[in-house]
Design an enzyme around this catalytic site. Structure first.
Site, PDB file in Angstrom:
ATOM      1  N   THR A   1      -0.504  -0.103   6.689  1.00 17.92           N
ATOM      2  CA  THR A   1      -0.674   1.275   7.090  1.00 17.92           C
ATOM      3  C   THR A   1      -1.123   1.266   8.546  1.00 17.92           C
ATOM      4  O   THR A   1      -1.580   0.247   9.022  1.00 17.92           O
ATOM      5  CB  THR A   1      -1.762   1.831   6.152  1.00 17.92           C
ATOM      6  OG1 THR A   1      -1.207   1.859   4.862  1.00 17.92           O
ATOM      7  CG2 THR A   1      -2.296   3.160   6.566  1.00 17.92           C
TER       8      THR A   1
ATOM      9  N   VAL B   1       1.196   8.397  -4.496  1.00 16.43           N
ATOM     10  CA  VAL B   1       0.378   8.680  -3.328  1.00 16.43           C
ATOM     11  C   VAL B   1      -0.761   7.669  -3.299  1.00 16.43           C
ATOM     12  O   VAL B   1      -1.432   7.460  -4.314  1.00 16.43           O
ATOM     13  CB  VAL B   1      -0.178  10.119  -3.381  1.00 16.43           C
ATOM     14  CG1 VAL B   1      -1.073  10.397  -2.180  1.00 16.43           C
ATOM     15  CG2 VAL B   1       0.978  11.131  -3.427  1.00 16.43           C
TER      16      VAL B   1
ATOM     17  N   ASP C   1      -4.059   5.784  -0.800  1.00 14.58           N
ATOM     18  CA  ASP C   1      -5.359   6.234  -0.299  1.00 14.58           C
ATOM     19  C   ASP C   1      -5.284   6.929   1.052  1.00 14.58           C
ATOM     20  O   ASP C   1      -6.161   7.734   1.379  1.00 14.58           O
ATOM     21  CB  ASP C   1      -6.332   5.055  -0.205  1.00 14.58           C
ATOM     22  CG  ASP C   1      -5.875   4.000   0.790  1.00 14.58           C
ATOM     23  OD1 ASP C   1      -4.668   3.668   0.808  1.00 14.58           O
ATOM     24  OD2 ASP C   1      -6.722   3.510   1.556  1.00 14.58           O
TER      25      ASP C   1
ATOM     26  N   THR D   1      -6.867   0.384   5.254  1.00 11.76           N
ATOM     27  CA  THR D   1      -5.526  -0.118   4.972  1.00 11.76           C
ATOM     28  C   THR D   1      -5.639  -1.202   3.910  1.00 11.76           C
ATOM     29  O   THR D   1      -6.652  -1.880   3.818  1.00 11.76           O
ATOM     30  CB  THR D   1      -4.859  -0.679   6.246  1.00 11.76           C
ATOM     31  OG1 THR D   1      -3.599  -1.239   5.892  1.00 11.76           O
ATOM     32  CG2 THR D   1      -5.702  -1.765   6.897  1.00 11.76           C
ATOM     33  N   GLY D   2      -4.611  -1.332   3.103  1.00 12.43           N
ATOM     34  CA  GLY D   2      -4.656  -2.345   2.050  1.00 12.43           C
ATOM     35  C   GLY D   2      -4.089  -1.788   0.767  1.00 12.43           C
ATOM     36  O   GLY D   2      -3.263  -0.870   0.797  1.00 12.43           O
TER      37      GLY D   2
ATOM     38  N   GLY E   1      -3.951   0.484  -1.766  1.00 16.72           N
ATOM     39  CA  GLY E   1      -4.541   1.816  -1.779  1.00 16.72           C
ATOM     40  C   GLY E   1      -5.226   2.222  -3.064  1.00 16.72           C
ATOM     41  O   GLY E   1      -6.240   2.927  -3.043  1.00 16.72           O
TER      42      GLY E   1
END
Lengths: 301, 301
Positions: free
Chosen positions: A170, A199, A201, A221-222, A224
């Site tokens: 992200t 959807v 995070d 980021t990661g 989510g």
């Protein structure tokens, strides 16, 4: 003191799996976004303007998983999520599962400024975009050959770390302006091979994005789903506000204790009320950059 | 000690604007949902099962703004949001902007248990529902004459408190089972006259719904955008965990200080690790009920 930090995703092997030339491309792209956002602050602009300016640059760059170059869903399309939060007013705007908006971060901002709502999703978000004069682009605009290859590998059950440095990557930015205002922005194509309609995070206020003046601004980021279950960005801010720990400690505990205990991994960038930046990750690496008015400037992978 | 609390929405004038007969209908409906959830706990069921059982009853009842009887969008359709969280594992599932699922809370649970994701929205959520064997219903199933009249009034620029007791009224439940596990569930049609694609706080983990064993479980109702900006449910839990305040004080501060400072109003139900229940609201009233194994049982408007 003013300061900005950016990320372009956290994941496996970003340095090891990349050629020197490719690493250089990433560094240059991160530097371009960082300096774009920093320039806003340097010219007296707000932290809100700065984080949006930085994220826009990364959305345009197909190297990153946001805007053009977004990771693809299991059906091969791009579905984009973004959020922005203004720590001075606690106003926020977000969009999710949009398919035809070139700069989702700009639409998130418009939701914040022009709608009565915080989060719009799918066709309703695009209807709002059209009413606001956004020009829609075909979904194919976002799709690159590399993301298609990534999806093909994932569908075949293979890991993609040898091909793409950051399938979970992200982009995001956090900033403190000279007036002490904090802001955060995050934009993503989400997890590669995700279900349509999933959807993560990034567009969830409190999970992937949060900002509160006097406390901190956070972009994550990661993976989510883990950040959502922890309400990670708000957890960092609540730790700073209520536990009296430093921002660095709050970020460390969130990533390396809470997130790890759930089995998740990722990265967080954050800036506190005094402009001190934290960049941390529990993955093997994170594309990142930071710059402040003391003269500090760093780009790293 | 086991305990459950439910709400059926907070808003203006719920008691004053309602006839005695109508008030009685609401009380009976709340009692039915409360006792359904309590029965699960009494028979040794989990808090997760209990909150879902209670919310299902309210989703079926057109008196409340969830499932059948949902508030309508500006285009006259029903778009439903729901979330559930299991405090023992921090697992969570949520859906938003679904139009054809009779019990959105059941689909949220399925997202938690059967998908790799936490939040699915729109057509993607319904694709998942079909794969999981849910029978879809036409959107008209959710729409009632009263909700249509409410929308007509709103479109005409009039307040609706004289007609409907709870245009913002979401439903939710929180519970602690005999094993000490906490769970929360929330379901809603969202704000009446909302934009299609608008997602409120109910399905956002941390905003309208949160549960963490050893801390508390929370379900919110009210003007969702404010709860999202505060990350209200998680703010309550973080206050209990990090500030050492009681649950009642955490709920009070969230509603009457933080939310009020932003200009928002609503209600919160919550239960702490010991099964102590808090029911509070900053609106004129809240449909609510609570029951625990000490013999306490209350229904109020």
């Amino acid at each position: 003191m003013y300061a900005i930090a950016i990320h372009g995703g956290a994941g496996g092997l970003p340095a090891r799996g990349l050629s020197a030339a490719r690493q250089q491309q990433y560094r240059e792209a991160l530097a371009a976004a960082l300096d774009e956002g920093y320039g806003v602050l340097e010219h007296g602009g707000s932290s809100l303007e700065a984080v949006i300016a930085a994220v826009r640059v990364l959305e345009d760059d197909p190297l990153f998983n946001s805007g053009r170059g977004a990771a693809l869903t299991s059906e091969g399309g791009a579905e984009l999520d973004a959020a922005v939060m203004d720590g001075s007013t606690l106003r926020a705007g977000a969009v999710a599962a949009v398919r035809h908006v070139r700069h989702p971060i700009e639409l998130a901002r418009r939701v914040m400024e022009k709608s009565r709502h915080v989060l719009l999703v799918g066709a309703g978000a695009e209807e709002f975009a059209l009413e606001e004069g956004f020009e829609l682009v075909p979904n194919v605009y976002f799709r690159t050959a590399e993301r298609q290859a990534e999806l093909d590998l994932l569908r075949g059950g293979r890991s993609v770390s040898e091909l793409m440095p950051s399938s979970q990557g992200t982009v995001g930015a956090v900033a403190r302006d000279a007036g002490g205002n904090l802001a955060a922005a995050t934009s993503t194509g989400g997890m590669a091979n995700k279900r349509p309609g999933r959807v993560g995070d990034s567009p969830i206020i409190g999970a992937g994005t949060y900002a509160r003046n006097g406390v901190c601004a956070v972009s994550a980021t990661g993976h989510g789903e883990y950040f959502m279950r922890l309400v990670a960005a708000h957890h960092v801010c609540a730790s700073v506000e209520y536990r009296g720990v430093s921002l660095a400690e709050a970020v460390r505990e969130t990533l390396h204790e809470r997130l790890r205990a759930l089995g998740g991994a990722g990265g967080i960038i954050a800036v506190d009320a005094d402009g001190r930046i934290s960049l941390d990750f529990s993955t093997e690496g994170m594309f990142r950059g930071a710059r402040d008015s003391s003269g500090m400037r760093q780009i790293a992978i």
